[in-house]
Write a protein that holds these residues in place. Structure first.
Motif, short mmCIF file in Angstrom:
data_model
loop_
_atom_site.label_atom_id
_atom_site.label_comp_id
_atom_site.label_asym_id
_atom_site.label_seq_id
_atom_site.Cartn_x
_atom_site.Cartn_y
_atom_site.Cartn_z
N GLU A 144 31.84 31.72 70.61
CA GLU A 144 30.54 32.23 71.04
C GLU A 144 29.83 33.08 69.98
OE1 GLU A 144 28.77 31.36 73.63
OE2 GLU A 144 30.35 29.95 74.20
N PRO A 145 30.53 33.98 69.26
CA PRO A 145 29.82 34.75 68.23
C PRO A 145 29.22 33.86 67.13
CG PRO A 145 31.91 35.79 68.75
CD PRO A 145 31.93 34.44 69.40
N LEU A 146 29.92 32.77 66.80
CA LEU A 146 29.42 31.87 65.77
C LEU A 146 28.23 31.06 66.30
CD1 LEU A 146 29.87 31.17 62.87
CD2 LEU A 146 31.61 29.51 63.56
N LYS A 147 28.28 30.68 67.58
CA LYS A 147 27.12 30.01 68.18
C LYS A 147 25.89 30.91 68.11
CE LYS A 147 29.45 27.07 71.60
NZ LYS A 147 29.69 26.84 73.05
N ALA A 148 26.07 32.20 68.42
CA ALA A 148 24.94 33.13 68.39
C ALA A 148 24.32 33.21 67.00
CB ALA A 148 25.40 34.50 68.86
N LEU A 149 25.15 33.09 65.97
CA LEU A 149 24.65 33.12 64.60
C LEU A 149 23.90 31.84 64.26
CD1 LEU A 149 24.47 34.21 61.69
CD2 LEU A 149 26.77 33.28 61.31
N VAL A 150 24.54 30.69 64.47
CA VAL A 150 23.94 29.43 64.01
C VAL A 150 22.72 29.02 64.84
CG1 VAL A 150 26.08 28.61 63.00
CG2 VAL A 150 25.52 27.96 65.35
N ASP A 151 22.62 29.50 66.08
CA ASP A 151 21.45 29.19 66.90
C ASP A 151 20.15 29.65 66.25
OD1 ASP A 151 22.87 27.95 68.91
OD2 ASP A 151 22.79 29.64 70.30
N ARG A 152 20.21 30.61 65.36
CA ARG A 152 19.01 31.17 64.73
C ARG A 152 18.89 30.78 63.26
NH1 ARG A 152 18.44 31.39 69.29
NH2 ARG A 152 17.90 33.13 70.66
N LEU A 153 19.80 29.98 62.76
CA LEU A 153 19.79 29.60 61.35
C LEU A 153 18.90 28.39 61.10
CD1 LEU A 153 23.45 29.86 60.01
CD2 LEU A 153 21.48 31.25 59.32
N TRP A 154 18.28 28.36 59.91
CA TRP A 154 17.49 27.22 59.44
C TRP A 154 18.00 26.82 58.06
CZ3 TRP A 154 13.12 24.90 61.90
CH2 TRP A 154 12.84 25.43 63.18
N ALA A 155 17.86 25.55 57.76
CA ALA A 155 18.34 25.03 56.47
C ALA A 155 17.27 24.15 55.84
CB ALA A 155 19.63 24.23 56.66
N VAL A 156 17.21 24.17 54.51
CA VAL A 156 16.31 23.28 53.76
C VAL A 156 17.11 22.06 53.32
CG1 VAL A 156 14.86 23.03 51.71
CG2 VAL A 156 14.88 25.20 52.99
N HIS A 157 16.64 20.88 53.71
CA HIS A 157 17.26 19.60 53.34
C HIS A 157 16.37 18.92 52.30
CE1 HIS A 157 19.96 19.15 57.08
NE2 HIS A 157 19.30 20.29 57.26
N SER A 158 16.99 18.26 51.32
CA SER A 158 16.21 17.60 50.28
C SER A 158 16.94 16.37 49.76
CB SER A 158 15.94 18.57 49.12
OG SER A 158 15.24 17.94 48.08
N ASN A 159 16.18 15.44 49.18
CA ASN A 159 16.74 14.24 48.55
C ASN A 159 16.86 14.42 47.04
OD1 ASN A 159 13.92 14.24 48.13
ND2 ASN A 159 13.87 12.03 47.81
N VAL A 160 17.16 15.62 46.59
CA VAL A 160 17.13 15.91 45.15
C VAL A 160 18.26 15.29 44.36
CG1 VAL A 160 15.87 18.08 45.43
CG2 VAL A 160 18.37 18.09 45.51
N TYR A 161 19.23 14.67 45.02
CA TYR A 161 20.28 14.00 44.26
C TYR A 161 20.67 12.71 44.95
CZ TYR A 161 23.88 15.69 47.52
OH TYR A 161 24.64 15.95 48.62
N ASP A 162 21.46 11.92 44.26
CA ASP A 162 21.78 10.57 44.73
C ASP A 162 22.39 10.57 46.11
OD1 ASP A 162 22.16 7.66 44.05
OD2 ASP A 162 24.21 8.22 44.48
N TYR A 163 22.04 9.53 46.87
CA TYR A 163 22.51 9.34 48.25
C TYR A 163 24.01 9.52 48.38
CZ TYR A 163 23.10 6.84 52.72
OH TYR A 163 23.41 6.50 53.99
N ALA A 164 24.76 9.07 47.37
CA ALA A 164 26.22 9.14 47.45
C ALA A 164 26.79 10.09 46.42
CB ALA A 164 26.82 7.75 47.24
N GLY A 165 25.94 10.93 45.83
CA GLY A 165 26.38 11.68 44.67
C GLY A 165 27.01 13.02 45.01
N HIS A 166 27.96 13.41 44.20
CA HIS A 166 28.54 14.75 44.29
C HIS A 166 28.16 15.58 43.08
CE1 HIS A 166 31.10 13.71 47.73
NE2 HIS A 166 31.32 12.56 47.12
N ALA A 167 27.61 14.95 42.04
CA ALA A 167 27.18 15.65 40.84
C ALA A 167 25.75 15.23 40.53
CB ALA A 167 28.09 15.31 39.66
#
Length: 309
Positions: A144-167
């Motif tokens: 429950e404490p972790l739910k309370a934290l993530v319920d208010r979190l936002w993240a930026v998603h981007s296509n800045v690297y290859d679909y399958a890339g790790h580097a």
């Protein structure tokens, strides 16, 4: 008066405790009875990813006709090329990269696809399975404490690297030309979107985690804090008890709820060819637990997909 024939009932067999089911007694196509389509969609909502064997009759046209019964197809991809004769079909081809990183499809745009439909075309003689994880169950099992934290979190998603890339880049002179060409095409138009880390599923009302490898940063946190919290949550999602692994066979088709899952293509087939064809269906703009919609920061995805209202 001639009695109308009833459509045969599909069979549903669980493939794993947390996620996945195998659907039987159906031949997919664009001519399915409405009650069969409704049953398939309910199985998808219940199990998050569903699998069909022995669909050898399907080609791209048949796959697309069936997809249209479940929703509105998007273009194949916001930036990557579709098949020349099928604007809605994206080839997932090992010649151009391997999607061996946990992700939800196309989260770098505001209108994340609702459903993905993937059909086996060319399979390696060994390996090449795909694994799915349940992002609804992962959230539900958070303390429950972790739910309370993530319920208010936002993240930026981007296509800045290859679909399958790790580097982000390779050694000069050591880059595979096909893969590098695909990477440049994937990044040809920059997209960045701010999504809630927890979204409300528009059909079930469930809460699910919106993460995966397109996440660049968590809003308001440092890079070190982003890394630590992202890994903590991702580890919850991809815990083996929360996953199902599917070993592809010729004639297979998988459908997953892209609003409630992540997936990973296992790259354990060496240099053998592997090709699957994907169609995605239009989704909505995610909404946070307090009713706030995702916001695009860079890039307009209206060409890629309508909105499913």
């Amino acid at each position: 008066m001639t009695a109308q024939l009833e459509a045969p009932e599909i069979t549903v067999a669980k493939a794993g405790g947390a996620i996945g089911a195998v659907i039987g007694n159906v031949q997919l196509g664009g001519d399915l009875a409405p009650e069969t389509v409704t049953a398939i969609r309910q199985a998808l909502l219940d199990h998050k990813v569903i699998f069909f064997r022995e669909q050898h009759h399907l080609d791209d046209a048949g796959q697309l006709a069936f997809a249209k019964l479940l929703g509105t197809p998007t273009l194949a991809h916001p930036t990557s090329k579709s098949l020349d004769d099928a604007a809605n079909v994206l080839p997932i081809d090992s010649d151009y990269g391997k999607a061996n990183s946990w992700h939800t499809d196309v989260t770098f745009v505001d209108r994340i696809p609702a459903i993905s439909i993937l059909r086996a075309v060319t399979l390696p003689p060994y390996g090449g399975a795909t694994t799915w994880a349940n992002t609804v169950a992962a959230y539900a099992n958070l303390p429950e404490p972790l739910k309370a934290l993530v319920d208010r979190l936002w993240a930026v998603h981007s296509n800045v690297y290859d679909y399958a890339g790790h580097a982000d880049e390779g050694r000069i002179g050591g880059v595979d030309v096909k893969v590098e060409t695909h990477r440049k095409q994937f990044q040809s138009k920059l997209f960045e979107t701010e999504h809630p880390v927890v979204r409300i599923h528009p059909e079930t009302g469930e809460r699910s985690l919106v993460l995966g490898h397109f996440v660049r940063r968590l809003v308001g946190l440092s890079s070190a804090e982003t890394t630590a919290l992202f890994q903590l949550l991702q580890n919850r999602i991809t815990n083996l008890d929360n996953t199902v692994r599917w070993q592809w066979q010729p004639g297979d088709l998988a459908i997953w709820d892209n609003r409630a899952t992540q997936h990973y293509g296992v790259a354990d087939y060496d240099d053998q060819p592997r090709r699957l064809h994907r169609i995605t269906l239009a989704g909505d703009v995610p909404v946070s637990v307090d009713g706030v919609r995702s916001t695009p920061r860079t890039g307009d995805a209206t060409h890629f997909s309508s909105l499913d209202n």
